[in-house]
Design a protein around this motif. Structure first.
Motif, PDB file in Angstrom:
ATOM      1  N   GLN B  31      78.692  58.493 -86.430  1.00  0.00           N
ATOM      2  CA  GLN B  31      79.134  59.832 -86.034  1.00  0.00           C
ATOM      3  C   GLN B  31      79.171  60.770 -87.216  1.00  0.00           C
ATOM      4  O   GLN B  31      78.819  61.936 -87.101  1.00  0.00           O
ATOM      5  N   GLU B  32      79.589  60.254 -88.344  1.00  0.00           N
ATOM      6  CA  GLU B  32      79.632  61.108 -89.530  1.00  0.00           C
ATOM      7  C   GLU B  32      78.237  61.596 -89.902  1.00  0.00           C
ATOM      8  O   GLU B  32      78.054  62.744 -90.292  1.00  0.00           O
ATOM      9  N   PHE B  34      75.760  62.134 -87.858  1.00  0.00           N
ATOM     10  CA  PHE B  34      75.343  63.181 -86.931  1.00  0.00           C
ATOM     11  C   PHE B  34      76.155  64.463 -87.103  1.00  0.00           C
ATOM     12  O   PHE B  34      75.674  65.550 -86.836  1.00  0.00           O
ATOM     13  N   LEU B  35      77.376  64.289 -87.552  1.00  0.00           N
ATOM     14  CA  LEU B  35      78.204  65.457 -87.824  1.00  0.00           C
ATOM     15  C   LEU B  35      77.575  66.294 -88.933  1.00  0.00           C
ATOM     16  O   LEU B  35      77.488  67.518 -88.837  1.00  0.00           O
TER      17      LEU B  35
END
Lengths: 257, 172
Positions: B31-32, B34-35
């Motif tokens: 997720q990081e 993609f963040l």
């Protein structure tokens, strides 16, 4: 060049290499991350609306509108006020887009207060009231189109300085908590699973994984033999989210009257 | 971005795993990645999304490994169950075990070789694209891949030997 997998003579190496094919994330997580980050993208699109000149402004706005939910309308002004983290807050608590669309007034200010984003104080529009949100969005849109100079520094500065991190642990924490419930269910501890789901819902009242949590609860009741309870909850879920990928399976739990 | 996640989440997740991110942290780290990508969406040239994500993932994984080394107690090795003592109930578990061993082998490889090896052998990215992703010449990718394969074979033998030893109860 051929892959080692197809050329090696060593069975052990081949076993190791082919085991890699099986690995992958769970589809549920991909879906929830996709949802959460899609909203994040709208946020950054909102920021670029103000910082980009002329025609880009228009495309940015179109892109935002084409997502088709009021989410965009809610998120855009937040981003411009510098609360990127705040906007993530909204996302984390409100994954089912239909809920957000139904109550943007309720979620937006909430996220604002809760985000505790350091940049929220600096944002020049931190006093946005719920009623003024759509207006603010329009105003910024116009400002971007007519005099990009005035709006750009604010948004650029905000986008640079706003920390997006606070949201990441939050969704990760949600995933972790729901995984606990799932594995409790998987290992036959259905009542633990229900307790974990309830605790999850208490701590994340607008959780991004609220639907998944409900599915776990329904399955847990079914596993406990509480067919009537499972049936009632499944019927509610299916009626509310007929398109949800879980719905066809849950329909099977609904008892005929 | 939604498309970006749908198309590439699996790639990023797997890459992170092969590059040594602990399983419990995989979704966080992915997720990081993609963040970061979401915030820099406008900087990413179309068609180069995967390269961008791979670059971010590589750096994240390196940072995660450093953080893990800072914490001495490592869970990873305990998860390796000696095979002979427990007849495996199904092929699924066997696969999982092979994955753990695979990670063990990868963990013992040099970082630059490991990256190329994972991209080419496990994610089946072609050599020119790897060169592009890592901003190194195609020739360098080729030579790293050769060295990586040699190292992989050598470490795989080591791991197998250790594993066979452990499965006999630790005594020769």
């Amino acid at each position: 060049v051929k892959r080692l997998h197809s050329t090696t003579n060593d069975d052990f190496e081949r076993a190791l290499l082919s085991s890699a094919r099986e690995a992958g994330p769970s589809p549920d997580i991909v879906r929830s991350v996709a949802t959460a980050l899609a909203a994040a993208a709208v946020t950054s699109a909102g920021a670029s609306v103000a910082s980009a000149p002329g025609h880009l402004t228009v495309t940015g706005k179109l892109a935002a509108l084409s997502t088709g939910t009021k989410l965009a309308v809610v998120l855009a002004p937040l981003a411009i006020a510098g609360a990127v983290a705040g906007a993530f807050g909204v996302v984390d608590r409100s994954s089912p887009p239909d809920l957000v669309a139904a109550k943007p007034e309720a979620t937006a200010p909430r996220a604002f207060n809760e985000s505790q984003s350091p940049s929220a104080d600096r944002g020049e529009e931190h006093s946005i009231s719920p009623e003024s949100l759509p207006v603010a969005e329009l105003a910024v849109g116009f400002a971007g189109a007519s005099s990009s100079q005035s709006a750009a520094p604010v948004a650029a500065d905000a986008a640079e300085s706003a920390p997006a991190r606070p949201s990441a642990p939050s969704i990760a924490e949600e995933v972790r908590r729901l995984d606990q419930a799932r594995s409790a269910l998987a290992s036959g501890r259905a009542s633990d699973a229900i307790a974990l789901v309830s605790a999850y819902e208490r701590d994340f009242p607008r959780g991004a994984l609220a639907r998944e949590a409900q599915v776990v609860r329904i399955e847990a009741y079914a596993k406990l033999g509480q067919a009537a309870m499972a049936s009632q909850l499944a019927a509610q879920f299916v009626a509310r989210y007929p398109e949800d990928p879980h719905s066809p399976r849950l329909r099977g739990l609904v008892l005929p009257r | 971005v939604k498309l970006l996640v749908q198309e590439h989440y699996r790639f990023v997740w797997r890459l992170l795993r092969w590059l040594g991110v602990q399983e419990s942290e995989l979704d966080d780290k992915a997720q990081e990645v993609f963040l970061i990508a979401a915030r820099r969406l406008s900087d990413i040239e179309s068609g180069r999304e995967r390269g961008f994500l791979a670059g971010v993932a590589t750096r994240k994984a390196a940072a995660a490994r450093r953080a893990m080394r800072a914490r001495p107690e490592s869970v990873a090795l305990d998860q390796v169950e000696p095979a002979a003592n427990h007849p495996l109930p199904d092929a699924q578990l066997e696969t999982q075990q092979a994955q753990v061993l695979l990670c063990e082998v990868l963990d013992s490889m040099a970082e630059d070789l490991r990256t190329v090896f994972c991209l080419f052998e496990l994610e089946e990215v072609e050599i020119p694209e790897i060169a592009c992703m890592l901003s190194i010449p195609v020739g360098t990718v080729g030579s790293r891949l050769r060295r990586a394969r040699a190292e992989f074979s050598q470490k795989a033998r080591l791991v197998r030997a250790r594993h066979a030893w452990a499965s006999r109860g630790g005594s020769l």
